[in-house]
Design a protein around this motif. Sequence first.
Motif, PDB file in Angstrom:
ATOM      1  N   ASP A 127       1.578   9.166  -6.338  1.00 46.08           N
ATOM      2  CA  ASP A 127       1.980  10.569  -6.212  1.00 46.08           C
ATOM      3  C   ASP A 127       2.814  11.034  -7.398  1.00 46.08           C
ATOM      4  N   ASP A 128       3.644  10.158  -7.941  1.00 44.66           N
ATOM      5  CA  ASP A 128       4.506  10.524  -9.072  1.00 44.66           C
ATOM      6  C   ASP A 128       4.772   9.287  -9.931  1.00 44.66           C
ATOM      7  N   PRO A 129       3.843   8.954 -10.839  1.00 50.72           N
ATOM      8  CA  PRO A 129       3.961   7.713 -11.604  1.00 50.72           C
ATOM      9  C   PRO A 129       5.087   7.711 -12.647  1.00 50.72           C
ATOM     10  N   ALA A 130       5.724   8.837 -12.882  1.00 44.46           N
ATOM     11  CA  ALA A 130       6.786   8.887 -13.893  1.00 44.46           C
ATOM     12  C   ALA A 130       8.063   8.207 -13.422  1.00 44.46           C
ATOM     13  N   PHE A 131       8.263   8.115 -12.113  1.00 43.24           N
ATOM     14  CA  PHE A 131       9.490   7.523 -11.601  1.00 43.24           C
ATOM     15  C   PHE A 131       9.350   6.011 -11.484  1.00 43.24           C
ATOM     16  N   GLY A 132      10.485   5.319 -11.488  1.00 39.26           N
ATOM     17  CA  GLY A 132      10.496   3.860 -11.479  1.00 39.26           C
ATOM     18  C   GLY A 132      10.696   3.259 -10.103  1.00 39.26           C
ATOM     19  N   TYR A 133      11.075   1.997 -10.128  1.00 33.83           N
ATOM     20  CA  TYR A 133      11.165   1.217  -8.893  1.00 33.83           C
ATOM     21  C   TYR A 133      12.258   1.709  -7.957  1.00 33.83           C
ATOM     22  N   ARG A 134      13.339   2.257  -8.496  1.00 32.83           N
ATOM     23  CA  ARG A 134      14.410   2.743  -7.613  1.00 32.83           C
ATOM     24  C   ARG A 134      13.928   3.915  -6.768  1.00 32.83           C
ATOM     25  N   PHE A 135      13.193   4.806  -7.390  1.00 34.94           N
ATOM     26  CA  PHE A 135      12.634   5.941  -6.654  1.00 34.94           C
ATOM     27  C   PHE A 135      11.673   5.460  -5.569  1.00 34.94           C
ATOM     28  N   ILE A 136      10.823   4.516  -5.919  1.00 34.77           N
ATOM     29  CA  ILE A 136       9.853   3.992  -4.956  1.00 34.77           C
ATOM     30  C   ILE A 136      10.578   3.323  -3.795  1.00 34.77           C
ATOM     31  N   ALA A 137      11.600   2.523  -4.097  1.00 34.63           N
ATOM     32  CA  ALA A 137      12.367   1.853  -3.034  1.00 34.63           C
ATOM     33  C   ALA A 137      13.053   2.872  -2.131  1.00 34.63           C
ATOM     34  N   ASP A 138      13.626   3.927  -2.721  1.00 34.32           N
ATOM     35  CA  ASP A 138      14.276   4.973  -1.920  1.00 34.32           C
ATOM     36  C   ASP A 138      13.270   5.689  -1.029  1.00 34.32           C
ATOM     37  N   GLU A 139      12.103   5.979  -1.565  1.00 34.43           N
ATOM     38  CA  GLU A 139      11.062   6.652  -0.783  1.00 34.43           C
ATOM     39  C   GLU A 139      10.561   5.758   0.356  1.00 34.43           C
ATOM     40  N   LEU A 140      10.422   4.475   0.083  1.00 35.11           N
ATOM     41  CA  LEU A 140       9.988   3.540   1.131  1.00 35.11           C
ATOM     42  C   LEU A 140      11.011   3.497   2.262  1.00 35.11           C
ATOM     43  N   ARG A 141      12.290   3.409   1.890  1.00 40.42           N
ATOM     44  CA  ARG A 141      13.337   3.402   2.917  1.00 40.42           C
ATOM     45  C   ARG A 141      13.339   4.709   3.699  1.00 40.42           C
ATOM     46  N   GLY A 142      13.139   5.815   3.009  1.00 36.14           N
ATOM     47  CA  GLY A 142      13.089   7.118   3.652  1.00 36.14           C
ATOM     48  C   GLY A 142      11.918   7.246   4.619  1.00 36.14           C
ATOM     49  N   ALA A 143      10.851   6.518   4.334  1.00 32.43           N
ATOM     50  CA  ALA A 143       9.675   6.542   5.219  1.00 32.43           C
ATOM     51  C   ALA A 143       9.795   5.543   6.349  1.00 32.43           C
ATOM     52  N   GLY A 144      10.926   4.804   6.390  1.00 33.15           N
ATOM     53  CA  GLY A 144      11.146   3.873   7.491  1.00 33.15           C
ATOM     54  C   GLY A 144      10.721   2.444   7.233  1.00 33.15           C
ATOM     55  N   HIS A 145      10.336   2.132   6.002  1.00 33.99           N
ATOM     56  CA  HIS A 145       9.967   0.755   5.672  1.00 33.99           C
ATOM     57  C   HIS A 145      11.227  -0.037   5.357  1.00 33.99           C
ATOM     58  N   ARG A 146      11.203  -1.304   5.762  1.00 36.41           N
ATOM     59  CA  ARG A 146      12.311  -2.196   5.462  1.00 36.41           C
ATOM     60  C   ARG A 146      11.988  -2.977   4.215  1.00 36.41           C
ATOM     61  N   CYS A 147      12.769  -2.785   3.176  1.00 35.16           N
ATOM     62  CA  CYS A 147      12.552  -3.530   1.930  1.00 35.16           C
ATOM     63  C   CYS A 147      13.894  -3.771   1.274  1.00 35.16           C
TER      64      CYS A 147
ATOM     65  N   ASN B 105       0.824  -1.212   0.000  1.00 31.20           N
ATOM     66  CA  ASN B 105       0.000   0.000   0.000  1.00 31.20           C
ATOM     67  C   ASN B 105       0.856   1.258   0.000  1.00 31.20           C
ATOM     68  N   ALA B 106       1.933   1.253   0.765  1.00 33.70           N
ATOM     69  CA  ALA B 106       2.830   2.410   0.791  1.00 33.70           C
ATOM     70  C   ALA B 106       3.477   2.610  -0.576  1.00 33.70           C
ATOM     71  N   ALA B 107       3.910   1.523  -1.214  1.00 33.21           N
ATOM     72  CA  ALA B 107       4.516   1.623  -2.545  1.00 33.21           C
ATOM     73  C   ALA B 107       3.518   2.147  -3.572  1.00 33.21           C
ATOM     74  N   LEU B 108       2.286   1.684  -3.501  1.00 36.92           N
ATOM     75  CA  LEU B 108       1.255   2.174  -4.426  1.00 36.92           C
ATOM     76  C   LEU B 108       0.956   3.650  -4.201  1.00 36.92           C
ATOM     77  N   ASP B 109       0.947   4.072  -2.952  1.00 40.53           N
ATOM     78  CA  ASP B 109       0.726   5.490  -2.651  1.00 40.53           C
ATOM     79  C   ASP B 109       1.850   6.353  -3.216  1.00 40.53           C
ATOM     80  N   ILE B 110       3.091   5.903  -3.051  1.00 38.67           N
ATOM     81  CA  ILE B 110       4.236   6.649  -3.580  1.00 38.67           C
ATOM     82  C   ILE B 110       4.165   6.712  -5.097  1.00 38.67           C
ATOM     83  N   HIS B 111       3.836   5.588  -5.723  1.00 36.51           N
ATOM     84  CA  HIS B 111       3.739   5.549  -7.180  1.00 36.51           C
ATOM     85  C   HIS B 111       2.607   6.453  -7.676  1.00 36.51           C
TER      86      HIS B 111
END
Length: 79
Positions: free
Chosen positions: A58-78, A50-56
Amino acid sequence: MIYPLVQELAAEKIPVAVTCRVLGFSAQAFDKWAANPVSQRDWDDAHLINAALDIHADDPAFGYRFIADELRGAGHRCR
């Protein structure tokens, strides 16, 4: 997962012990699952998705690396 089938058959008055024996597992395993049908891992995975879908969203132009970085920045372990 086979355990929801056992629940459906039990609702139709088919004994849980008989269903478990026919399907090849113990009634105790079903009872353990029935006490907690959603595992902690499934729960954590659902929150991460759900967090990854929310990030995507917000800005669907960016890829998986951006989403992974944002998840880590939000404190998620992935990984």
